[in-house]
Write a protein that holds these residues in place. Structure first.
Motif, short mmCIF file in Angstrom:
data_model
loop_
_atom_site.label_atom_id
_atom_site.label_comp_id
_atom_site.label_asym_id
_atom_site.label_seq_id
_atom_site.Cartn_x
_atom_site.Cartn_y
_atom_site.Cartn_z
N LEU A 81 17.65 27.13 -3.67
CA LEU A 81 17.11 25.78 -3.49
C LEU A 81 15.59 25.85 -3.57
O LEU A 81 14.99 26.85 -3.19
N ASP A 82 14.99 24.76 -4.05
CA ASP A 82 13.53 24.67 -4.03
C ASP A 82 13.04 24.17 -2.68
O ASP A 82 12.05 24.67 -2.14
N VAL A 83 13.71 23.16 -2.15
CA VAL A 83 13.39 22.63 -0.82
C VAL A 83 14.69 22.30 -0.11
O VAL A 83 15.71 22.06 -0.75
N ARG A 114 16.43 17.82 18.77
CA ARG A 114 16.27 18.70 17.62
C ARG A 114 15.19 18.11 16.71
O ARG A 114 14.86 16.92 16.81
N ALA A 115 14.65 18.94 15.84
CA ALA A 115 13.66 18.48 14.88
C ALA A 115 14.20 18.67 13.47
O ALA A 115 14.77 19.71 13.16
N ILE A 116 14.06 17.64 12.65
CA ILE A 116 14.43 17.73 11.25
C ILE A 116 13.19 18.16 10.48
O ILE A 116 12.10 17.63 10.68
N THR A 117 13.36 19.14 9.61
CA THR A 117 12.21 19.73 8.93
C THR A 117 12.49 19.91 7.44
O THR A 117 13.65 19.98 7.01
N LEU A 118 11.42 19.95 6.65
CA LEU A 118 11.53 20.26 5.23
C LEU A 118 11.08 21.70 5.03
O LEU A 118 9.98 22.06 5.42
N LEU A 119 11.94 22.49 4.42
CA LEU A 119 11.66 23.90 4.16
C LEU A 119 11.40 24.12 2.68
O LEU A 119 12.10 23.58 1.83
N PHE A 142 5.94 27.53 -3.42
CA PHE A 142 6.39 26.31 -4.08
C PHE A 142 5.24 25.30 -4.12
O PHE A 142 4.38 25.27 -3.23
N ASP A 143 5.23 24.45 -5.12
CA ASP A 143 4.17 23.47 -5.31
C ASP A 143 4.05 22.55 -4.09
O ASP A 143 4.96 21.77 -3.81
N ARG A 144 2.92 22.63 -3.37
CA ARG A 144 2.76 21.86 -2.13
C ARG A 144 2.76 20.35 -2.36
O ARG A 144 3.37 19.61 -1.59
N PRO A 145 2.07 19.83 -3.39
CA PRO A 145 2.12 18.37 -3.61
C PRO A 145 3.54 17.85 -3.80
O PRO A 145 3.87 16.76 -3.34
N THR A 146 4.39 18.63 -4.48
CA THR A 146 5.78 18.19 -4.67
C THR A 146 6.51 18.17 -3.34
O THR A 146 7.23 17.21 -3.01
N ALA A 147 6.35 19.22 -2.53
CA ALA A 147 6.99 19.27 -1.21
C ALA A 147 6.52 18.12 -0.33
O ALA A 147 7.31 17.47 0.36
N VAL A 205 0.84 -1.20 0.00
CA VAL A 205 0.00 0.00 0.00
C VAL A 205 0.87 1.25 0.00
O VAL A 205 0.62 2.22 -0.74
N ARG A 206 1.93 1.26 0.83
CA ARG A 206 2.82 2.42 0.89
C ARG A 206 3.52 2.64 -0.44
O ARG A 206 3.68 3.77 -0.89
N ARG A 207 3.94 1.55 -1.06
CA ARG A 207 4.64 1.68 -2.34
C ARG A 207 3.69 2.28 -3.38
O ARG A 207 4.06 3.16 -4.16
N ALA A 208 2.46 1.79 -3.38
CA ALA A 208 1.48 2.31 -4.34
C ALA A 208 1.18 3.79 -4.05
O ALA A 208 1.06 4.60 -4.97
N THR A 209 1.09 4.14 -2.78
CA THR A 209 0.83 5.53 -2.40
C THR A 209 1.97 6.43 -2.83
O THR A 209 1.76 7.53 -3.36
N SER A 210 3.21 5.96 -2.62
CA SER A 210 4.37 6.75 -3.02
C SER A 210 4.43 6.92 -4.52
O SER A 210 4.74 8.00 -5.04
N GLU A 211 4.14 5.84 -5.23
CA GLU A 211 4.16 5.92 -6.70
C GLU A 211 3.16 6.97 -7.18
O GLU A 211 3.44 7.74 -8.09
N THR A 212 1.98 6.98 -6.54
CA THR A 212 0.96 7.96 -6.93
C THR A 212 1.38 9.37 -6.55
O THR A 212 1.24 10.31 -7.33
N ALA A 213 1.94 9.51 -5.34
CA ALA A 213 2.31 10.83 -4.84
C ALA A 213 3.39 11.48 -5.69
O ALA A 213 3.36 12.68 -5.96
N ILE A 214 4.39 10.68 -6.10
CA ILE A 214 5.48 11.27 -6.86
C ILE A 214 5.25 11.19 -8.36
O ILE A 214 6.08 11.62 -9.15
N GLY A 215 4.08 10.64 -8.74
CA GLY A 215 3.78 10.58 -10.17
C GLY A 215 3.74 11.96 -10.79
O GLY A 215 4.12 12.15 -11.95
N GLY A 216 3.30 12.96 -10.01
CA GLY A 216 3.24 14.31 -10.52
C GLY A 216 4.60 14.91 -10.82
O GLY A 216 4.71 15.91 -11.52
#
Length: 323
Positions: free
Chosen positions: A146-148, A271-276, A281-286, A80-91
């Motif tokens: 940088l984009d992210v 500490r917290a690791i974060t994505l900036l 920037f395109d939210r689905p890509t982030a 399920v996770r693999r399928a979800t990732s494939e869909t998420a990064i398909g864009g």
């Protein structure tokens, strides 16, 4: 025979409790309350007609039925996770350019895996991954260099920057394995081993020095290093001790056999690791990149370190994405 109506969230709750041995750790990773996770697990046991955990043990351990269920259900969840990732990064297939900065804590494990996945998903894109310093990451994103960026959280992100929390990474003591040392004595500057510190110009060095100062601890200033690998190498050879994080421990796996981790005998901190990313920037890509990072770091760092040091499972783990 009809199948029971089991939710994916219940299956994930079961898997995460099984891996961590802790309802609290599973709840934190999933962004749910402890009672919700407990309810999901109890409901799953009811639907399966089996007791999956021995709750008399701390941490929780799986029963025979629980081990069998975990084997089969984890395989299904991975699909399920693999399928979800494939869909998420398909864009990302249509992405023309993507520039990612990532702190060097992940240079040896997560960054290469992200590079392989993203390069395969963006065959026509101009794509780059570069190593960055956490205290510079927000400015690089804001200026458009940088984009992210994936970096340690700071107070300097500021306006125009979107921040997605990814991982909680607590500070711990790292000592030579097999060498009898008193943690409190070492923090008092005694015990016969020198303190190996991170250089103060780096964010991690500043965070450690600030916490020591808050606790009125002053340690001799003899050794300072840029990289956790250098620190771990000296510790593994019995030449000192340090304060590091599980992410750093996972990065320097070549020296881990000679290093043992212990809780700090003073107030804990992390500490917290974060994505900036820029707020335009395109939210689905982030979000897709954040999801890929969470999956990779869990498999490459969180799970193996938690297995080696079960006491870390409640404090070292993923931070659930915000709604």
């Amino acid at each position: 025979m009809s199948l029971p109506k089991i939710s994916l969230q219940a299956l994930e709750a079961f898997e995460r409790v099984a891996q961590s041995g802790s309802v609290q750790a599973a709840a934190r990773e999933m962004g749910l309350s402890i009672s919700s996770v407990s309810h999901h697990v109890a409901r799953l046991e009811e639907q399966m007609g089996a007791t999956l955990f021995d709750r008399a043990s701390r941490p929780f351990v799986l029963t025979r039925e629980g081990r069998e269920a975990l084997h089969h259900l984890s395989a299904g969840l991975n699909h399920v996770r693999r399928a979800t990732s494939e869909t998420a990064i398909g864009g990302l297939l249509g992405t023309r350019s993507l520039r990612i900065g990532i702190v060097d804590d992940f240079e040896n494990n997560v960054a290469p895996e992200l590079a392989v996945i993203l390069a395969s998903r963006m065959p026509r894109a101009k794509f780059a991954i570069s190593m960055v310093l956490s205290h510079q990451a927000a400015d690089l994103v804001r200026k458009g260099d940088l984009d992210v960026a994936i970096a340690s959280q700071t107070d300097a992100s500021g306006a125009g920057i979107e921040s997605d929390l990814l991982l909680r990474d607590p500070f711990v003591m790292a000592l030579p394995k097999g060498k009898q040392s008193d943690a409190a004595a070492l923090l008092a500057g005694e015990g016969g081993l020198p303190f190996l510190r991170f250089n103060r110009q780096h964010l991690i060095g500043k965070q450690i020095e600030a916490h020591l100062a808050r606790n009125r601890i002053s340690l001799a200033d003899r050794y300072a290093f840029d990289s956790v690998q250098s620190i771990m190498a000296i510790i593994a050879h019995g030449g000192g001790w340090s304060i590091i994080t599980p992410v750093g421990f996972a990065r320097a796996q070549g020296f881990s056999d000679g290093v043992a981790l212990y809780p700090l005998p003073i107030a804990s901190f992390a500490r917290a690791i974060t994505l900036l990313s820029r707020d335009d920037f395109d939210r689905p890509t982030a979000q897709a990149i954040a999801g890929l990072f969470r999956q990779s770091v869990r498999r490459l760092a969180v799970d193996p370190v938690g297995t080696a040091y079960p006491w870390l499972r409640d404090s070292f783990g993923l931070i659930a994405p915000k709604d």
